[in-house]
Design an enzyme around this catalytic site. Structure first.
Site, PDB file in Angstrom:
ATOM      1  CD  GLN A 135     -10.166 -46.141  25.530  1.00 12.55           C
ATOM      2  OE1 GLN A 135      -9.486 -46.843  26.377  1.00 12.55           O
ATOM      3  NE2 GLN A 135      -9.348 -45.666  24.317  1.00 12.55           N
ATOM      4  CE1 TYR A 164     -13.426 -52.521  23.695  1.00 14.12           C
ATOM      5  CE2 TYR A 164     -12.657 -54.236  23.301  1.00 14.12           C
ATOM      6  CZ  TYR A 164     -12.464 -53.158  23.623  1.00 14.12           C
ATOM      7  OH  TYR A 164     -11.147 -52.886  23.147  1.00 14.12           O
ATOM      8  CD  GLU A 213     -11.148 -69.096  26.767  1.00 10.25           C
ATOM      9  OE1 GLU A 213     -10.872 -68.150  26.542  1.00 10.25           O
ATOM     10  OE2 GLU A 213      -9.396 -69.239  27.129  1.00 10.25           O
ATOM     11  CG  HIS A 214     -10.790 -73.148  24.575  1.00 12.85           C
ATOM     12  ND1 HIS A 214      -9.635 -72.067  24.486  1.00 12.85           N
ATOM     13  CD2 HIS A 214     -11.685 -72.405  23.824  1.00 12.85           C
ATOM     14  CE1 HIS A 214     -10.918 -70.939  24.297  1.00 12.85           C
ATOM     15  NE2 HIS A 214     -11.630 -71.166  24.188  1.00 12.85           N
ATOM     16  CG  HIS A 233     -41.630 -60.044  57.494  1.00 15.75           C
ATOM     17  ND1 HIS A 233     -41.010 -59.172  57.646  1.00 15.75           N
ATOM     18  CD2 HIS A 233     -40.841 -60.468  56.601  1.00 15.75           C
ATOM     19  CE1 HIS A 233     -39.769 -58.816  56.358  1.00 15.75           C
ATOM     20  NE2 HIS A 233     -39.718 -59.542  56.327  1.00 15.75           N
ATOM     21  CG  ASP A 256     -11.467 -69.954  18.891  1.00 16.68           C
ATOM     22  OD1 ASP A 256     -12.397 -69.977  20.055  1.00 16.68           O
ATOM     23  OD2 ASP A 256     -10.773 -69.592  19.014  1.00 16.68           O
ATOM     24  CD  GLU A 269     -36.598 -65.394  59.579  1.00 13.25           C
ATOM     25  OE1 GLU A 269     -36.819 -64.641  58.467  1.00 13.25           O
ATOM     26  OE2 GLU A 269     -35.784 -66.550  59.544  1.00 13.25           O
ATOM     27  CG  ASN A 275      -6.279 -54.534  26.090  1.00 13.32           C
ATOM     28  OD1 ASN A 275      -6.484 -54.417  26.970  1.00 13.32           O
ATOM     29  ND2 ASN A 275      -5.592 -54.064  24.697  1.00 13.32           N
ATOM     30  CG  HIS A 332      -5.698 -65.852  20.705  1.00 13.54           C
ATOM     31  ND1 HIS A 332      -6.724 -65.420  20.278  1.00 13.54           N
ATOM     32  CD2 HIS A 332      -6.454 -67.466  20.858  1.00 13.54           C
ATOM     33  CE1 HIS A 332      -7.438 -65.704  20.381  1.00 13.54           C
ATOM     34  NE2 HIS A 332      -7.726 -67.166  20.610  1.00 13.54           N
ATOM     35  CB  SER A 356      -7.250 -67.178  24.700  1.00 16.65           C
ATOM     36  OG  SER A 356      -7.674 -68.213  24.057  1.00 16.65           O
ATOM     37  CD  GLN A 401      -7.039 -70.785  22.714  1.00 20.11           C
ATOM     38  OE1 GLN A 401      -7.045 -69.931  23.284  1.00 20.11           O
ATOM     39  NE2 GLN A 401      -7.470 -71.093  20.843  1.00 20.11           N
TER      40      GLN A 401
END
Length: 436
Positions: A186, A124, A322-323, A415, A356, A410, A209, A258, A233, A255
């Site tokens: 979608q 995506y 994240e960064h 087994h 990036d 067990e 998003n 964003h 971000s 950042q």
């Protein structure tokens, strides 16, 4: 930005809270979209393109003619930049290949493991206010190196029903052939369930998003895997007295621009640095085309003035950015103390922007504190690790009794019997293998 001086540890969690998102509210919007795509396929995708992207689509898939036209619209300067980034990202991710391993754990017992590509993956690529053609590199390059057989790219069209030329050029450079004009929740639904145009995939990658993020979380419970939980971000900067205030301000703003729901964090032991950074932010933000986004993000952002390096590092590990930029005189002395971060940038001349775009590391990273338990996207994200074992007659004669004892304990008799039957046959043929 909210400024805290030597905040007590008991307050850290509250201070470091990310901007909240109403998951339930977003889920109520996303679920019907997913349901409609599952039921109506391409017809639903065209309806949503008209409703959300204001684009009337004849065909969902991008044609070869569109790709050729887009290639001519990308400047030679940008093509060169994309090619440089491509080679750096390819070099770093190729180096992540792992050779198969084979270990004889005991005589006659061979255990093996090798990486096998995920066969079908969906990428995506956001295309709204910021068409992220760089994400095509970050996701497409490792997918190709891994050997994924089928790669589907989805990105939202503009009002003319087209994708950004740089997205199409980059996809062609990487070698992605299936490109579709579908955005939002979608697109995630289409890659999960499949439509006439878009094939069903096994794993979905990519930023997006809040609707895309929630859609990915929902479909991850429906049989398709996702790269990681992700959200807006974020960046944290740890700066000492040697830091350049202009550099720090630029990194924070990179950042913040964003989106309004992004967050930035500045941690330092130097109170005077904070004042200088604030002045630089005021100067630089006025020149940003995305100033409104940056200003909104700064409302969610935090400055922590700490009393020691140790407390600063503890706070950063609690945040799990994240960064993380370590803008200090000796960043490598601190590096090993960082245990929670998506990607770390060392020194005054290593801006987060490098990761990036073009240094070679991947920019698809865990946000919202998930860096405490998730890694960013890498070559490993596009492969599965399959183990194998092969046991000889001698091997089973040695290992079998151990398995029998454990299965008996067990209370799993089938087994045990799966081993006992084989042992009986082996010992009938080769009594010398009877364990002493």
């Amino acid at each position: 930005m909210h400024i805290y001086t030597n905040p007590p540890r008991k307050d850290w969690e509250a201070i470091l809270t990310r901007p909240s998102q109403n998951f339930k509210k977003i889920e109520k919007i996303v679920k019907p979209i997913i349901k409609k795509v599952k039921k109506k396929g391409d017809r639903a995708l065209k309806q949503f393109a008209l409703e959300y992207d204001h684009a009337e689509l004849d065909k969902i898939e991008v044609t070869k003619a569109e790709i050729s036209k887009a290639e001519k619209q990308v400047s030679s300067e940008l093509k060169t930049a994309i090619q440089t980034a491509y080679h750096n990202i390819e070099a770093f991710h190729t180096a992540q290949r792992e050779e198969p391993i084979a270990v004889q754990t005991m005589p006659g017992v061979m255990c093996m493991r090798k990486s096998v590509a995920i066969q079908k993956v969906g990428l995506y690529i956001p295309g709204g206010t910021a068409p992220l053609f760089s994400s095509v590199l970050m996701l497409g390059v490792p997918a190709k190196i891994a050997g994924c057989k089928e790669i589907v790219l989805c990105s939202p069209p503009n009002r003319e029903g087209k994708l950004h030329p740089a997205i199409l050029y980059t996809a062609k450079l990487v070698g992605i052939e299936k490109i579709c004009k579908v955005g939002g929740a979608q697109a995630i639904a289409a890659m999960t369930y499949g439509t006439k145009t878009i094939p069903k995939v096994h794993k979905i990658f990519g930023p997006g998003n809040q609707y895309v993020t929630v859609a990915k979380q929902i479909v991850s419970q429906k049989g398709v895997s996702i790269d990681m939980p992700a959200g807006p971000s974020e960046v944290a900067v740890y700066a000492d007295k040697t830091a350049n205030p202009a550099f720090v301000a630029a990194d924070l703003l990179s950042q913040a621009e964003h989106g309004a729901d992004s967050q930035v964090l500045l941690v330092t032991t130097e109170k005077s640095l904070v004042e200088k950074v604030q002045k630089e932010i005021s100067k630089q933000i006025s020149m940003l085309p995305r100033r409104d986004f940056a200003e909104a993000a700064l409302e969610n952002s935090v400055v922590c003035i700490m009393k020691s390096t140790k407390d600063s590092i503890d706070l950063l590990n609690e945040y799990g950015a994240e960064h993380l930029i370590i803008a200090t005189e000796a960043p490598r002395e601190i590096m090993d103390s960082i245990v929670n971060a998506g990607s770390v940038f060392l020194g005054h001349y290593t801006p987060e922007s490098a990761g990036d775009y073009a240094s070679g590391t991947n920019h698809t990273l865990p946000t919202n504190g998930y860096a405490k338990s998730y890694s960013g996207v890498s070559l490993d994200s596009f492969v599965k690790k399959i183990t194998y074992q092969e046991i000889s007659e001698e091997g089973l004669s040695l290992l079998g009794p151990t398995i029998e004892v454990m299965a008996e304990a067990e209370k799993l008799q089938a087994h045990k019997k799966a081993v006992s039957l084989r042992l009986a046959e082996i010992l009938s043929k080769k009594p010398e293998l009877q364990k002493k």
